[in-house]
Design an enzyme around this catalytic site. Structure first.
Site, PDB file in Angstrom:
ATOM      1  N   TYR A 105       0.869  -1.175   0.000  1.00  0.00           N
ATOM      2  CA  TYR A 105       0.000   0.000   0.000  1.00  0.00           C
ATOM      3  C   TYR A 105       0.908   1.228   0.000  1.00  0.00           C
ATOM      4  O   TYR A 105       1.420   1.643   1.029  1.00  0.00           O
ATOM      5  CB  TYR A 105      -0.927  -0.013   1.219  1.00  0.00           C
ATOM      6  CG  TYR A 105      -1.807   1.214   1.345  1.00  0.00           C
ATOM      7  CD1 TYR A 105      -2.390   1.791   0.221  1.00  0.00           C
ATOM      8  CD2 TYR A 105      -2.061   1.777   2.581  1.00  0.00           C
ATOM      9  CE1 TYR A 105      -3.197   2.905   0.332  1.00  0.00           C
ATOM     10  CE2 TYR A 105      -2.874   2.889   2.709  1.00  0.00           C
ATOM     11  CZ  TYR A 105      -3.440   3.450   1.580  1.00  0.00           C
ATOM     12  OH  TYR A 105      -4.239   4.566   1.695  1.00  0.00           O
ATOM     13  N   ASP A 144      -2.178  -1.321  -4.034  1.00  0.00           N
ATOM     14  CA  ASP A 144      -2.507   0.054  -4.373  1.00  0.00           C
ATOM     15  C   ASP A 144      -1.196   0.827  -4.448  1.00  0.00           C
ATOM     16  O   ASP A 144      -0.604   1.156  -3.426  1.00  0.00           O
ATOM     17  CB  ASP A 144      -3.434   0.631  -3.297  1.00  0.00           C
ATOM     18  CG  ASP A 144      -3.768   2.093  -3.529  1.00  0.00           C
ATOM     19  OD1 ASP A 144      -3.268   2.685  -4.510  1.00  0.00           O
ATOM     20  OD2 ASP A 144      -4.520   2.654  -2.712  1.00  0.00           O
TER      21      ASP A 144
END
Length: 254
Positions: A105, A144
């Site tokens: 992330y 992400d």
């Protein structure tokens, strides 16, 4: 082999919105999540047949990653060995017999680019980490990554040039990563297909009109090219402001 990655933007909220229905239906071999936004003991998931690995942020209700895998890994590493990345729970690296799996992330540089310098330092540290792993065996990077690499990867590219997630610096780091021996698997299969977005603002009707960004990725070592079967965006799945993405791989012949 089926791998799924999903920024759930708060796992407890996503569970209330149908996360487990999708999880069981998709039946992935490895399922990675980002932005779990919880601490140890705040959720119990009964995922029969899966080993669970969690990296929690020290700050409550913030960041965090997890991996659910049917096959037990050889080893698990949390963080990049640097205080700022470890404390935010942003990365888990699992070693399997045939590859490394890196669930990430990436820090957002923020609307005013206040964290751009931190973001760029993260990119350098992550690339060093990936190169070190790739020298040992092929790897799969997912998560992400908080960047739309090219104009095709967001709806309104002209008005977003220079904004967080679409700065020259962030896009350049992604280019450098791919030129270091890695494949953006979605663009490998669908190089010219637009509208393949993975994140949408919560503003009214934005998702319905598909005014989005592609900031979630499956990236693999070049030498896994012959194992690639497909890379997919499951934009129909709700429950978060991101949608799940999927990578399909051929298993090695035994």
């Amino acid at each position: 082999m089926k791998l799924v990655s999903w920024n759930v933007n708060g796992l407890r909220a996503c569970v209330r919105k149908g996360f487990l229905d999708y999880f069981h239906e998709v039946n992935a071999d490895i399922f990675c999540v980002q932005e779990t936004k919880l601490q140890e003991g705040q959720i119990e998931l009964d995922l029969k047949g899966y080993h669970q690995y969690w990296n929690y942020a020290e700050r409550k209700g913030y960041s965090g990653t997890a991996v659910f895998t049917k096959q037990k890994p050889i080893s698990v590493q949390y963080g990049l060995g640097e205080e700022n990345s470890q404390s935010e729970g942003r990365i888990i690296t699992l070693e399997f017999e045939e590859f490394f799996l890196v669930n990430v992330y990436t820090p957002n540089s923020q609307r005013d680019l206040a964290r751009l310098d931190i973001r760029l330092e993260w990119e350098d540290a992550l690339l060093n980490h990936l190169k070190m792993l790739d020298e040992q065996k092929p790897l799969i990077l997912c998560g992400d990554l908080n960047v739309a690499h090219n104009e095709i990867d967001l709806k309104n590219d002209k008005t977003n040039h220079g904004n967080s997630g679409f700065t020259t610096e962030e896009r350049g780091k992604m280019t450098r990563l791919l030129e270091s021996g890695f494949i953006d698997t979605l663009r490998y299969f669908y190089p010219d297909t637009d509208g393949l977005y993975t994140w949408w603002s919560y503003m009214k009707t934005v998702r319905e009109r598909n005014i989005g960004w592609r900031i979630d990725y499956f990236i693999t070592s070049n030498r896994l090219e012959d194992k690639l079967v497909d890379s997919q965006v499951h934009s129909e799945i709700l429950g978060s402001d991101h949608c799940p993405i999927m990578l399909l791989l051929r298993k090695a012949q035994s």
